[in-house]
Enzyme design. Structure first.
Site, PDB file in Angstrom:
ATOM      1  N   GLU A 402      65.750  60.969 -87.845  1.00 18.43           N
ATOM      2  CA  GLU A 402      65.640  59.872 -86.882  1.00 18.43           C
ATOM      3  C   GLU A 402      67.014  59.308 -86.533  1.00 18.43           C
ATOM      4  O   GLU A 402      67.233  58.843 -85.407  1.00 18.43           O
ATOM      5  CB  GLU A 402      64.748  58.763 -87.442  1.00 18.43           C
ATOM      6  N   HIS A 405      68.361  61.069 -83.591  1.00 18.18           N
ATOM      7  CA  HIS A 405      67.757  60.590 -82.350  1.00 18.18           C
ATOM      8  C   HIS A 405      68.464  59.326 -81.852  1.00 18.18           C
ATOM      9  O   HIS A 405      68.697  59.172 -80.640  1.00 18.18           O
ATOM     10  CB  HIS A 405      66.272  60.285 -82.553  1.00 18.18           C
ATOM     11  N   GLU A 470      64.182  67.622 -80.819  1.00 21.53           N
ATOM     12  CA  GLU A 470      63.673  67.703 -82.190  1.00 21.53           C
ATOM     13  C   GLU A 470      64.417  68.755 -83.007  1.00 21.53           C
ATOM     14  O   GLU A 470      64.762  68.526 -84.172  1.00 21.53           O
ATOM     15  CB  GLU A 470      62.174  68.009 -82.178  1.00 21.53           C
TER      16      GLU A 470
END
Length: 596
Positions: A402, A405, A470
């Site tokens: 994460e 991201h 991803e």
């Protein structure tokens, strides 16, 4: 109507047709499942033929879509019929104790009021927008079918739910016409009590994760039972008695420390900020009611169409900027400020150069983590309470994923690229608008073919963007871990295994005995390479690549993130979407990752 859209009368008739088809097939299915399936097929074919014969082909296709969706929503209301009948028979023949519940319509009235509040903008668009703005109301009508279908489901649960305790089998039976459950108390994970139903947590319109099952029927005290994959909320007449009774199935240390939580009423001043945040999330992110209301307002003020688009885009950009606060309100997050998970997150953030990112937790039975916020300075990483039960090494992998991201501003870029795709489609339609109107009349099949192609191609476009993000997050995130790619692969494996087990358990509680026996036979794990058809859907339509491929790639690709890995992903995204017989060397890499 523009582009040959059917009239509102025709749309409502199509919806009514779908509802009637769904009700008749379900009624016949009560007598015989085979007869129910046959009646559904015959009625559906008859309805399609009737609509195609009565309307121009373009209008007929849209009307068929509305009728089919209405039928699906209607039949979903009786999905739990078989389990309901099985539990009714069980109650009839076993020695069970009915647990008293007292229904008060004030509880149901709150759900109805909240639903109306969230959907008022979409309803206004349907009522007030003129013919030339008809596309937006038609989209709203599709969304409203789903939302009000959920409201009807909630009404059925409220009116029909009964609760029973089977002492000799240690089971709790929740018998409802559309959502019955058979809960083994020895699998109970936690119990807590709330002073009143927290409707902003229980209503599906106000939450991101939907692992709560709401069986509350009044505004009294609530008993929450936590199971793998879901939490059950009940309002029982003798809450304290059953709290003690169910606590006997917990470990002694948990039974002795059952938490009592205070839930403030909606009208309490301290709750207004939370209500405003969740309502804003519901009307701008979860739905399009706010945007629809804005279009209606601008139209009534006589604002030109191009100015409408500019204003809506500006408001969309503002919503993106404040999305971290809006989602924070929807998630009911609590910041993690100490402990091993906090310390591990700070090490990862420091390596990733993320000095201002914070770590939060949200109560949910889903195994998941997410990055929210449009830029690094306004971003946060949120883990569910279920995910926080995973081993620390696995949590490090999830946080590192994460963190990438956040570092790459993937949330912002995903939204911008989505808007760019929609803008391109809108621009092409505006450019060729006159030609499309002519084709609707003269060559309807061409317009239908274009629409069908776009319906498929846009999700493929979104899948391409998000899967690339991803894969990048997996491999760049692994550089922030002591165990590298092996640790990231194990983190993904742990997350997938626990989520799959929780979903299986949650499903098991709602399935009939026969369905449970059939469910496990021949079904592959998400960690295994599935058949071609499922691989095609996973690689081309979903936002995440299949888990078996992600784990296998982490374990077999020795280089870091770069052009080589991006090319490998693109090539295998295409190859894995083909039938096995067309894939050369299919037994080399993928079989090795099948059981991870």
């Amino acid at each position: 109507m523009s582009l040959g859209l059917p009239s509102w009368t025709d749309l409502w008739l199509a919806i009514g047709l779908g509802i009637v088809i769904g009700l008749i097939s379900e009624y016949v299915g009560c007598k015989s499942k085979k007869a129910g399936n046959r009646s559904l097929l015959l009625l559906s074919v008859g309805g399609v033929v009737c609509l195609i014969y009565t309307y121009p082909l373009g209008s007929a296709v849209l009307l068929i879509s509305f009728a089919a969706y209405a039928a699906i929503v209607t039949m979903q209301l009786t999905d739990g019929r078989d389990k309901y009948l099985e539990l009714k028979e069980k109650v009839r023949h076993l020695g069970v104790e009915e647990i008293a519940v007292q229904r008060k319509f004030s509880r149901l009235a709150i759900d109805v009021l909240l639903t109306l509040l969230v959907t008022v903008g979409m309803v206004l668009a349907i009522i007030y927008l003129p013919e030339e703005q008809s596309v937006l109301p038609v989209i709203n009508l599709f969304i409203l079918l789903s939302i009000y279908g959920k409201l009807v489901e909630r009404m059925i649960i409220f009116l029909t739910t009964k609760v029973y305790f089977v002492q000799q089998e240690g089971q709790l039976l929740i018998v409802s016409r559309n959502k019955s459950k058979q809960l083994p108390l020895h699998e109970l994970e936690a119990v807590h009590v709330e002073s009143a139903p927290d409707v902003l947590k229980l209503n599906h319109l106000f939450v991101v994760f939907t692992s709560h099952e709401d069986y509350t029927v009044n505004l009294g005290r609530v008993l929450c039972l936590t199971y793998p994959g879901e939490s059950i909320y009940l309002t029982l007449t003798e809450t304290d008695r059953w709290k003690v009774r169910f606590a006997q199935y917990l470990p002694p240390e948990q039974a002795a420390a059952i938490e009592e939580r205070t839930t403030l009423p909606l009208w309490h001043p301290a709750l207004l900020k939370r209500l405003a945040g969740k309502l804003y999330y519901a009307v701008t992110i979860k739905g399009i009611s706010a945007y629809s209301a804005l279009v209606v307002l601008l139209y009534q003020l006589g604002v030109p169409v191009w100015s409408m688009m500019v204003i809506i885009l500006l408001w969309w950009g503002l919503n993106l900027y404040f999305s971290d606060r809006v989602l924070a309100a929807a998630l009911d997050i609590k910041e993690i400020r100490e402990g091993k998970v906090y310390e591990a997150a700070q090490r990862i953030f420091q390596q990733a150069g993320l000095g201002r990112v914070r770590l939060y937790a949200t109560e949910a039975a889903d195994y998941n983590g997410m990055a929210i916020g449009m830029n690094v300075g306004r971003s946060m990483i949120v883990l569910t309470s279920a995910t926080l039960k995973l081993p620390l090494k696995a949590l490090e992998g999830i946080i590192a994923h994460e963190a990438v991201h956040v570092q790459k501003r993937d949330v912002l870029m995903g939204q911008v690229l989505r808007l760019a795709g929609l803008g391109l489609l809108g621009g092409l339609i505006a450019l060729w608008f006159d030609e499309l109107q002519t084709l609707v009349v003269e060559q309807t099949w061409i317009v239908i073919s274009i629409v069908v192609a776009l319906i498929w191609l846009f999700p493929v476009y979104l899948s391409l963007i998000h899967q690339w993000m991803e894969v990048r997050a997996d491999h760049l995130g692994s550089t922030y871990l002591e165990g590298g790619k092996a640790q990231m692969a194990e983190a993904l494996r742990q997350l997938a295994v626990h989520q799959e087990r929780a979903l299986d358990k949650s499903l098991e509680y709602s399935l009939t005995s026969t369905a449970r026996e059939n469910e496990g036979s021949g079904r592959l794990s998400v960690l295994e390479r599935d058949k071609w058809g499922w691989r095609l859907l996973e690689f081309q339509l979903l936002l995440h690549p299949p888990m078996y491929w992600r784990i296998n790639t982490l374990l077999t690709y020795r280089q870091g993130w770069g052009l080589g890995l991006a090319k490998r992903w693109l090539v295998e995204r295409f190859k894995e979407s083909l039938p096995d017989r067309l894939i050369a060397g299919k037994n080399s890499n993928h079989k090795s990752g099948a059981g991870i």
